[in-house]
Write a protein that holds these residues in place. Structure first.
Motif, short mmCIF file in Angstrom:
data_model
loop_
_atom_site.label_atom_id
_atom_site.label_comp_id
_atom_site.label_asym_id
_atom_site.label_seq_id
_atom_site.Cartn_x
_atom_site.Cartn_y
_atom_site.Cartn_z
N PRO A 194 0.84 -1.21 0.00
CA PRO A 194 0.00 0.00 0.00
C PRO A 194 0.88 1.26 0.00
O PRO A 194 0.96 1.98 1.00
CB PRO A 194 -0.81 -0.14 1.29
CG PRO A 194 0.11 -0.89 2.21
CD PRO A 194 0.90 -1.84 1.34
N LEU A 195 1.54 1.53 -1.12
CA LEU A 195 2.48 2.64 -1.19
C LEU A 195 1.82 3.99 -1.38
O LEU A 195 2.49 5.03 -1.35
CB LEU A 195 3.48 2.41 -2.35
CG LEU A 195 4.40 1.20 -2.22
CD1 LEU A 195 5.34 1.12 -3.41
CD2 LEU A 195 5.19 1.25 -0.91
N ASP A 226 4.14 5.77 6.13
CA ASP A 226 4.13 4.91 7.31
C ASP A 226 5.46 4.15 7.39
O ASP A 226 5.94 3.59 6.40
CB ASP A 226 2.96 3.92 7.21
CG ASP A 226 2.90 2.98 8.39
OD1 ASP A 226 2.37 3.37 9.43
OD2 ASP A 226 3.41 1.85 8.26
N SER A 227 6.06 4.14 8.57
CA SER A 227 7.39 3.56 8.72
C SER A 227 7.44 2.08 8.35
O SER A 227 8.41 1.61 7.74
CB SER A 227 7.88 3.75 10.16
OG SER A 227 6.98 3.14 11.08
N GLN A 231 9.68 0.60 5.34
CA GLN A 231 10.64 -0.45 5.65
C GLN A 231 10.46 -1.64 4.72
O GLN A 231 11.44 -2.22 4.23
CB GLN A 231 10.50 -0.89 7.11
CG GLN A 231 11.49 -1.96 7.56
CD GLN A 231 12.94 -1.51 7.47
OE1 GLN A 231 13.24 -0.33 7.59
NE2 GLN A 231 13.83 -2.46 7.24
N SER A 232 9.20 -2.00 4.46
CA SER A 232 8.92 -3.10 3.52
C SER A 232 9.43 -2.77 2.13
O SER A 232 9.99 -3.62 1.43
CB SER A 232 7.42 -3.39 3.47
OG SER A 232 6.95 -3.87 4.70
#
Length: 293
Positions: A194-195, A226-227, A231-232
């Motif tokens: 969900p970018l 969102d962190s 990160q993903s």
């Protein structure tokens, strides 16, 4: 006294199983061998887009939008599964507005055909580039190992569904683009992230002009900061860089249900590029939609 014909009809109906109900038309009929959820009649009437006339937006007829657009296009191309006929509009309406969620897997499989078309096109382009590169390179003969590696089937790296506003999510109870992307993700082994986020709610676009849609969607999306999501993304890009033999930009596909003027896809692609640049990455962005109007 019941006639022999009536009795035999009743006996036949008890012995032979009834035909399944078609998910498209709702009638009982002989199921399609390829698409058993729908009847043969509905399957034969699906307006597949097999050869897009516009190579940019994937439209099946002449496209004035792409020909008159002079600005840079933020996606490589769009591909859609079907033409948005009145019949397809009714089917999408059953799923999107009337909550017939049984249609989700079938529509996702239909979208997967658009992915197969995109994959075939990009693989052919990859092979042509490899042949040209090897033809002009020295020394000869052609380096067969490199050619085999470069002629593998093209594969996207990430799927990104178009987000819906909190208002739409509350109305429908699901994000239709996310459900469609999920089917392709599972079939193709492509991660879904969900970018993108929706920055504000917009009114329905169906009654707006092309200019109004473009203006309405201009700042409707932003990159998801969102962190956990970032990160993903970083982990995926790092893993990709480690295992990929030939360097190329990440191939990211935006997924939505319908492409009309391209305003939604354009806005999403611009927000996605900004997010990728913030991660020191320049991506190649494509889009897949179930229907093209």
């Amino acid at each position: 006294m019941r006639s022999l014909t009536s009795w035999m009809k009743q006996a036949r109906s008890l012995i032979s199983p009834s035909q399944p109900e078609c998910l498209f038309c709702g009638r009982r009929g002989r199921p399609s061998p390829e698409w058993p959820e729908i009847c043969l009649h509905c399957q034969s009437s699906i307006p597949w887009i097999r050869v897009p006339r516009c190579q940019t937006c994937g439209r099946h007829v002449g496209c004035p939008d792409c020909s008159r657009s002079h600005g840079p296009i933020p996606i490589r191309c769009n591909r859609s599964a079907v033409a948005y006929t009145s019949e397809m509009r009714e089917i999408l309406g059953q799923y999107k507005y009337r909550g017939n969620e049984r249609l989700a897997p079938l529509l996702g499989l239909m979208l997967d055909r658009a992915y197969a078309l995109l994959q075939q096109e990009q693989s052919g382009q990859q092979l042509n580039e490899a042949l040209q590169s090897n033809f002009f390179s020295k020394p000869f003969p052609i380096r067969h190992s490199k050619l085999r590696m470069r002629s593998n089937l093209w594969q996207a790296d990430l799927l990104v569904p178009v987000p819906v506003s909190a208002v739409r999510l509350s109305e429908r109870g699901f994000n239709q683009a996310e459900r469609l992307a999920e089917v392709v993700s599972l079939r193709r082994g492509i991660p879904q992230l969900p970018l993108l986020v929706r920055t504000h709610h917009t009114a329905k676009q169906s009654f707006k002009s092309r200019r109004e849609r473009l203006a309405d969607m201009k700042h409707a999306f932003a990159g998801n900061t969102d962190s956990a999501v970032l990160q993903s993304l970083k982990e995926h890009l790092d893993s990709r860089a480690t295992h990929q033999l030939e360097q190329r930009p990440p191939q990211i596909i935006i997924v939505d249900d319908i492409y009309t003027t391209g305003s939604t896809i354009r806005a999403c692609a611009e927000a996605l590029q900004q997010l990728c640049r913030s991660q020191n990455c320049l991506a190649e962005i494509y889009s897949l939609t179930w229907a093209r109007s």
